[in-house]
Design a protein around this motif. Structure first.
Motif, PDB file in Angstrom:
ATOM      1  N   ARG A  46       0.833  -1.204   0.000  1.00 19.86           N
ATOM      2  CA  ARG A  46       0.000   0.000   0.000  1.00 19.86           C
ATOM      3  C   ARG A  46       0.870   1.257   0.000  1.00 19.86           C
ATOM      4  N   GLY A  50       0.312   0.792  -4.113  1.00 20.18           N
ATOM      5  CA  GLY A  50      -0.679  -0.240  -4.376  1.00 20.18           C
ATOM      6  C   GLY A  50      -0.603  -0.785  -5.792  1.00 20.18           C
ATOM      7  N   PRO A  52      -2.199  -4.383  -8.338  1.00 17.54           N
ATOM      8  CA  PRO A  52      -2.655  -5.766  -8.212  1.00 17.54           C
ATOM      9  C   PRO A  52      -1.669  -6.653  -7.457  1.00 17.54           C
ATOM     10  N   THR A  64      -6.395 -14.746   1.141  1.00 19.85           N
ATOM     11  CA  THR A  64      -6.700 -13.769   0.088  1.00 19.85           C
ATOM     12  C   THR A  64      -7.734 -12.770   0.587  1.00 19.85           C
ATOM     13  N   ALA A  68      -7.464  -8.655   1.303  1.00 17.28           N
ATOM     14  CA  ALA A  68      -8.406  -7.675   0.765  1.00 17.28           C
ATOM     15  C   ALA A  68      -8.916  -6.773   1.888  1.00 17.28           C
ATOM     16  N   LEU A  72      -5.665  -4.467   0.128  1.00 11.67           N
ATOM     17  CA  LEU A  72      -4.960  -4.821  -1.108  1.00 11.67           C
ATOM     18  C   LEU A  72      -5.934  -5.166  -2.228  1.00 11.67           C
ATOM     19  N   ASP A  73      -5.544  -4.842  -3.440  1.00 10.68           N
ATOM     20  CA  ASP A  73      -6.282  -5.227  -4.653  1.00 10.68           C
ATOM     21  C   ASP A  73      -5.791  -6.619  -5.053  1.00 10.68           C
ATOM     22  N   PHE A  75      -6.007 -10.876  -5.877  1.00 11.46           N
ATOM     23  CA  PHE A  75      -6.714 -11.994  -6.505  1.00 11.46           C
ATOM     24  C   PHE A  75      -5.925 -13.269  -6.223  1.00 11.46           C
ATOM     25  N   GLU A  93     -16.724 -11.669  -4.244  1.00 11.83           N
ATOM     26  CA  GLU A  93     -16.317 -10.330  -4.662  1.00 11.83           C
ATOM     27  C   GLU A  93     -14.888 -10.296  -5.196  1.00 11.83           C
ATOM     28  N   LEU A  94     -14.130 -11.391  -5.013  1.00 10.54           N
ATOM     29  CA  LEU A  94     -12.740 -11.445  -5.442  1.00 10.54           C
ATOM     30  C   LEU A  94     -12.579 -12.367  -6.640  1.00 10.54           C
ATOM     31  N   ARG A  95     -11.474 -12.213  -7.330  1.00 10.17           N
ATOM     32  CA  ARG A  95     -11.180 -13.030  -8.513  1.00 10.17           C
ATOM     33  C   ARG A  95     -10.258 -14.172  -8.127  1.00 10.17           C
TER      34      ARG A  95
END
Length: 217
Positions: A46, A50, A52, A64, A68, A72-73, A75, A93-95
């Motif tokens: 961060r 920041g 991915p 994970t 989040a 953090l962004d 996946f 909501e996450l990939r």
């Protein structure tokens, strides 16, 4: 091109144990030092602006999800389709994607951070340069890696059952901590911090290593 045998063994084994494994692996089960390193990793990513972050070998996605929550962004990527299915159900909501650390389906220089938290020790030592090379390739200049792994004196373990007695066919490879650090350096990553946990209560010694890809803009 045929799949490497160890990848097939890891995928099949973790598909088999996934439902039993998932409740046992999350932030609450990580020791305080491990949680502190994860929190520090998140703060550094961060603080660097920041971007991915990939949780590589994310399992059921509980860590994970915690990353989040830490801002953090993030996946997740895991070799086991069943683990990815559980992660998607727990964190819609996450990939989450199915993939291998030996050949990540990610562009060069995309990641602000990469986490490999106890997800590389099933990799035979001769393939660690490939895996660490993928970490380096996908990190942006200045990107951070947090690697957690079990270490040992070139030990090779072949369990037959795990996580509630389910059959498994993977192997665990415990290489010395110094060699892990050397391999990270060989992959072009600068190790900035190392924590070796040798608590007698732990199953085996653990290495937590923070590294950075040079060339911060």
């Amino acid at each position: 091109m045929s799949e490497l045998a160890f990848l097939a063994a890891v995928r099949t084994s973790y598909d088999t144990v996934a439902d039993t494994f998932a409740p046992r692996y999350g932030p609450d089960q990580i020791d305080p030092l491990g949680r502190a390193m994860l929190a520090g990793f998140a703060e550094m990513v961060r603080g660097s602006g920041g971007g991915p972050v990939a949780d590589l070998g994310c399992g059921p996605g509980r860590v994970t999800g915690w990353l989040a929550e830490l801002g953090l962004d993030v996946f997740g990527v895991d070799l086991s389709p069943r683990m990815v299915e559980l992660a998607r159900a727990a964190h819609p909501e996450l990939r989450f994607e199915v993939g291998s650390m030996t050949a990540l389906d990610l562009p060069d220089g995309q990641l602000a951070g990469a986490l490999a938290f106890f997800s590389t020790y099933h990799t035979p030592p001769e393939y660690l340069p490939t895996v660490f090379g993928e970490f380096s390739r996908t990190l942006a200049p200045g990107g951070r890696l947090l690697l957690g792994t079990y270490v040992g004196d070139d030990e090779q373990l072949r369990p037959t059952h795990a996580y509630g007695g389910h059959p498994v066919s993977y192997e665990s490879h415990l290489v010395p901590a110094e060699r892990v650090a050397t391999l990270l350096a060989d992959a072009g990553l600068v190790v900035t911090a190392r924590l070796l946990i040798e608590d007698s209560a732990a199953i085996r010694p653990q290495l937590l290593a923070l590294a950075e890809k040079p060339g911060r803009p």
